[in-house]
Design a protein around this motif. Structure first.
Motif, mmCIF file in Angstrom:
data_model
loop_
_atom_site.group_PDB
_atom_site.id
_atom_site.type_symbol
_atom_site.label_atom_id
_atom_site.label_comp_id
_atom_site.label_asym_id
_atom_site.label_seq_id
_atom_site.Cartn_x
_atom_site.Cartn_y
_atom_site.Cartn_z
ATOM 1 N N PRO A 167 33.587 -6.974 0.224
ATOM 2 C CA PRO A 167 32.583 -7.988 0.562
ATOM 3 C C PRO A 167 31.696 -8.338 -0.637
ATOM 4 O O PRO A 167 31.514 -7.520 -1.541
ATOM 5 N N HIS A 168 31.138 -9.533 -0.621
ATOM 6 C CA HIS A 168 30.267 -9.958 -1.714
ATOM 7 C C HIS A 168 28.905 -9.279 -1.645
ATOM 8 O O HIS A 168 28.238 -9.086 -2.657
ATOM 9 N N GLU A 169 28.475 -8.926 -0.436
ATOM 10 C CA GLU A 169 27.188 -8.242 -0.307
ATOM 11 C C GLU A 169 27.411 -6.732 -0.397
ATOM 12 O O GLU A 169 28.513 -6.235 -0.166
ATOM 13 N N LYS A 170 26.371 -6.000 -0.744
ATOM 14 C CA LYS A 170 26.480 -4.546 -0.889
ATOM 15 C C LYS A 170 26.841 -3.905 0.452
ATOM 16 O O LYS A 170 26.314 -4.254 1.493
ATOM 17 N N VAL A 171 27.755 -2.945 0.405
ATOM 18 C CA VAL A 171 28.102 -2.154 1.578
ATOM 19 C C VAL A 171 27.300 -0.852 1.512
ATOM 20 O O VAL A 171 27.356 -0.140 0.508
ATOM 21 N N ASP A 172 26.566 -0.563 2.562
ATOM 22 C CA ASP A 172 25.715 0.633 2.589
ATOM 23 C C ASP A 172 26.410 1.730 3.388
ATOM 24 O O ASP A 172 26.639 1.592 4.594
ATOM 25 N N PHE A 173 26.760 2.820 2.710
ATOM 26 C CA PHE A 173 27.429 3.948 3.370
ATOM 27 C C PHE A 173 26.457 5.074 3.725
ATOM 28 O O PHE A 173 26.889 6.157 4.122
ATOM 29 N N THR A 174 25.185 4.822 3.588
ATOM 30 C CA THR A 174 24.180 5.866 3.815
ATOM 31 C C THR A 174 24.338 6.483 5.202
ATOM 32 O O THR A 174 24.364 5.773 6.219
#
Length: 539
Positions: A167-174
């Protein structure tokens, strides 16, 4: 809607398509580039996964055809990250005013050679029809993603990602439990970053790989200025080296050194980082003794770094180093010392299916919130065959190449029965064994010179001879057979897709410098090995 007429249609707006457009436009041709994305960049538009960066030193990962253009750009790091490479390609498109001839958000669905008009008829997913004398593929070697056909993928309720279509937006795996399937270059680059965020990261690994430390660092202003001042040397490397890039080498076989000297040289390239590990002894890819020295050095390094003995042993590669792509990473082996990182070896515990909540293995299920497919690409032929390309008598390229398993080309540039069709870094060229901008410049320059010859001599068609294809395939195989490459199943041979190798080695392993000489000699002899069809003036 009528058929649009062009002198040339080029597919792809990455490094290859941009330079091809520039060269042909300078020649006065009317060119249209077709690009599926909504911007330039090619693989660097799509591969936005965490940690994505090139594995050639940035100062070589540039166009060198223009000293002025080279001098206008400064790379911020030794190994440039994806956002910087994408910015660079946008800079090139703006500097050369290329966008006006690029059609974005359009995919070529079919290209057919018309025997009567002697033109290529190109169809797109936007229901347009284009006609051109020349049809040129700049789709790249690593642009069609590969996800193995796991049962139940569509049933998974969590998030799924492929490193090649991020994806173009950040993927948050937190706070998430993440499963990564695959540990090629994209997996190796992404995992250290994902591990920092994720609650738990589990790598499902089929084959352990050799990973050299990048030793990436910011480039100081002085270093940036020095690179620009050394333009002539960098340009020379594009022409004079096997890989289109210069790095440290001892220049001698490992067998000519004592064990202490071997270790000193290997320690040096390990600490300085990068691809030099694979070339510190120039015979690493052909001499089993030299290869063992380097391979064992990396296995020993893994044992030093990874604290758990069983995990370290599981991470030991057992193939000849260099016969799969040498991976450049940062603190990859170190992540296996983290409490939140787990390793599963698929040879011991294969995937049965994907379920709603995770991945079912032969021995148990791993529940997760996200799956990252770092499973690579349908490399070398996948992106070309994805287009329905048909030559004389409607022959599909897919049929001629038997679904990519029996590739036939001449010089990796041209295909018999497919007139005026050119491939940039196609199969049976040096392509992925080189610094890609080096290979791309060589290919584009050769194609441009060829088209100049055709136009100046009133030649309507050029295509490879069948005999030339047979001889070139044999030449590629003969050179590969003198090396250790054929001993290893890899994506070089297509074995990452279903485990079956292609018939023949489809990368020219003799070096870009030698390949360039062969191509130039063919051109110097008025395109020996090709059939040329002089235009009928009545047409």
């Amino acid at each position: 809607m009528g058929t649009k007429q062009f002198d040339a249609v080029v597919v792809g707006a990455g490094f290859a398509g941009l330079y091809m457009l520039h060269k042909l436009r300078e020649r006065g041709l009317n060119v249209r580039v077709i690009e599926a994305a909504d911007g330039v960049g090619g693989t660097w538009y799509w591969s936005r996964y965490p940690g994505a960066r090139c594995d050639s030193d940035s100062i070589y990962y540039s166009f060198t055809f223009s000293k002025e253009l080279y001098g206008k750009w400064r790379w911020p790091e030794r190994y440039s990250a994806q956002p910087d490479i994408l910015r660079y390609l946008n800079f090139v498109a703006d500097e050369l005013d290329l966008r006006k001839d690029i059609q974005f958000e359009t995919r070529v669905t079919k290209a057919s050679f018309n025997e009567k008009t002697k033109k290529w008829e190109i169809e797109t997913d936007t229901n347009e029809k284009l006609e051109a004398k020349y049809f040129i593929s700049g789709v790249g070697c690593l642009s069609t993603t590969n996800i193995p056909p796991f049962e139940g993928v569509e049933s998974f309720k969590g998030e799924t990602y492929h490193t090649g279509r991020w994806p173009h937006e950040k993927v948050d795996f937190t706070g998430k439990r993440v499963v990564v399937i695959g540990n090629g270059s994209s997996g190796v680059q992404a995992m250290p970053i994902i591990a920092e965020e994720a609650k738990e990261l589990t790598l499902l690994m089929r084959t352990p790989h050799y990973v050299a430390e990048a030793r990436n660092h910011p480039l100081t202003k002085e270093q940036q200025d020095e690179a620009i001042a050394n333009y002539d040397d960098i340009r020379d490397a594009f022409f004079s080296t096997p890989g289109g890039i210069k790095f440290y080498t001892t220049g001698k076989s490992a067998t000519e050194f004592t064990p202490e000297e071997q270790k000193k040289a290997l320690d040096y390239v390990w600490e300085t980082g990068g691809l030099a590990l694979g070339g510190v002894f120039p015979d690493v890819s052909v001499n089993k003794e030299s290869n063992f020295v380097v391979s064992q050095y990396v296995r020993d390094k893994i044992d030093e770094i990874v604290e758990d003995e069983e995990t370290a042993k599981a991470l030991h590669p057992d193939y000849y180093i260099n016969t799969k792509r040498l991976i450049i990473g940062t603190n990859y082996y170190e992540i296996f010392n983290r409490e939140n990182v787990n390793l599963v070896t698929l040879k011991d515990n294969p995937i049965v299916r994907i379920t709603e909540n995770g991945v079912e293995l032969q021995n148990g299920t791993i529940e997760c919130d996200a799956i990252v497919f770092a499973t690579g690409y349908d490399s070398m032929t996948g992106s070309i065959l994805r287009m329905d390309i048909r030559g004389r008598d409607g022959q599909p390229l897919k049929e001629k190449w038997e679904d990519g398993k029996a590739v036939k080309t001449y010089l990796g540039l041209s295909v018999q029965n497919f007139p005026n069709f050119f491939m940039i870094t196609g199969p049976q060229s040096p392509s992925v064994l080189t610094n890609m901008p080096s290979a791309i410049e060589q290919h584009v320059d050769w194609i441009d010179r060829c088209i100049e010859y055709l136009e100046e001599n009133n030649i309507q068609l050029i295509e490879a001879n069948e005999e030339s294809e047979i001889e070139w395939a044999k030449h590629c195989d003969d050179i590969a057979d003198q090396t250790l490459f054929p001993y290893t199943n890899s994506w070089y041979t297509g074995a990452n897709l279903d485990g079956t190798k292609r018939s023949g080695f489809i990368i020219y392993v003799g070096g870009l410098n030698n390949y360039r000489k062969i191509c130039d000699e063919v051109a110097d002899k008025n395109y020996e090995g090709f059939t040329l069809d002089v235009a009928n003036v009545l047409n």
